[in-house]
Design a protein around this motif. Structure first.
Motif, PDB file in Angstrom:
ATOM      1  N   THR A  47      -8.292 -66.145  21.599  1.00  0.00           N
ATOM      2  CA  THR A  47      -8.377 -67.755  20.960  1.00  0.00           C
ATOM      3  C   THR A  47      -7.545 -68.481  22.006  1.00  0.00           C
ATOM      4  OG1 THR A  47      -8.756 -66.693  19.334  1.00  0.00           O
ATOM      5  CG2 THR A  47      -8.649 -68.606  18.900  1.00  0.00           C
ATOM      6  N   SER A  48      -6.082 -68.581  21.842  1.00  0.00           N
ATOM      7  CA  SER A  48      -5.575 -69.396  22.227  1.00  0.00           C
ATOM      8  C   SER A  48      -5.988 -69.664  24.023  1.00  0.00           C
ATOM      9  CB  SER A  48      -4.132 -68.688  22.632  1.00  0.00           C
ATOM     10  OG  SER A  48      -3.854 -67.779  23.259  1.00  0.00           O
ATOM     11  N   LYS A  49      -6.429 -69.157  24.625  1.00  0.00           N
ATOM     12  CA  LYS A  49      -7.248 -69.662  26.187  1.00  0.00           C
ATOM     13  C   LYS A  49      -8.422 -70.602  26.075  1.00  0.00           C
ATOM     14  CE  LYS A  49      -6.568 -66.113  29.953  1.00  0.00           C
ATOM     15  NZ  LYS A  49      -6.707 -65.386  30.542  1.00  0.00           N
ATOM     16  N   LYS A  50      -9.231 -70.080  24.363  1.00  0.00           N
ATOM     17  CA  LYS A  50     -10.150 -70.471  24.289  1.00  0.00           C
ATOM     18  C   LYS A  50      -9.777 -71.934  23.899  1.00  0.00           C
ATOM     19  CE  LYS A  50     -13.601 -67.444  23.313  1.00  0.00           C
ATOM     20  NZ  LYS A  50     -14.020 -67.008  21.841  1.00  0.00           N
ATOM     21  N   LEU A  51      -8.796 -72.862  23.060  1.00  0.00           N
ATOM     22  CA  LEU A  51      -8.430 -73.284  22.642  1.00  0.00           C
ATOM     23  C   LEU A  51      -7.822 -74.598  24.211  1.00  0.00           C
ATOM     24  CD1 LEU A  51      -6.719 -72.137  19.430  1.00  0.00           C
ATOM     25  CD2 LEU A  51      -8.486 -73.347  18.991  1.00  0.00           C
ATOM     26  N   LYS A  52      -7.243 -73.402  24.976  1.00  0.00           N
ATOM     27  CA  LYS A  52      -6.684 -74.484  25.673  1.00  0.00           C
ATOM     28  C   LYS A  52      -7.377 -75.186  26.433  1.00  0.00           C
ATOM     29  CE  LYS A  52      -1.911 -72.233  26.279  1.00  0.00           C
ATOM     30  NZ  LYS A  52      -1.722 -71.309  26.709  1.00  0.00           N
ATOM     31  N   MET A  53      -9.000 -74.256  27.094  1.00  0.00           N
ATOM     32  CA  MET A  53      -9.666 -74.769  27.427  1.00  0.00           C
ATOM     33  C   MET A  53     -10.409 -75.808  27.104  1.00  0.00           C
ATOM     34  SD  MET A  53     -10.496 -73.485  31.049  1.00  0.00           S
ATOM     35  CE  MET A  53     -12.250 -74.494  30.791  1.00  0.00           C
TER      36      MET A  53
END
Ligand SMILES: [Zn+2]
Length: 117
Positions: A47-53
């Motif tokens: 989720t945090s990776k997605k949020l960073k993207m």
């Protein structure tokens, strides 16, 4: 002590034991709950990776939209009517991109805050 139904033979057994007293099948007790926790952690990481993207996309939209609309406004004075229409159209798209980026950025910020709470 609570009674649960064995997943295999469906007889009532204690949830504190590791294996069913009737058929010997392993019972999902507190000991084996480490797996869902790991899965949850992985989900948070994804989720945090997605949020960073999304954050990156939002920033790019804001920068691109801002630069595009400012550039088109400075171009508008030096060109004829028909070209101005095109530039105005481009400027509108850039403004929409900027607003979309800003909204996305706020949504991501809110989600990050929500996850950390
Ligand atoms: Zn059983």
């Amino acid at each position: 002590m609570a009674l649960i139904n064995c997943p295999d033979c469906n007889k009532q057994i204690s949830d504190k034991i590791a294996n069913c007293i009737q058929c010997g099948c392993p019972i999902p007790t507190a000991k084996s709950k480490s797996t869902p926790t790991t899965e949850k952690e992985q989900t948070i990481q994804q989720t945090s990776k997605k949020l960073k993207m999304r954050m990156l996309i939002a920033v790019l939209l804001m920068i691109g939209g801002c630069a595009g609309s400012m550039g088109s406004v400075s171009l508008m004075g030096n060109s004829n009517g028909e070209l101005n229409m095109g530039i105005a159209y481009f400027s509108t798209i850039c403004s929409i991109a900027f607003v979309t980026g800003a909204v996305l950025w706020i949504v991501v910020k809110f989600k990050v805050w929500w996850h950390h709470k």
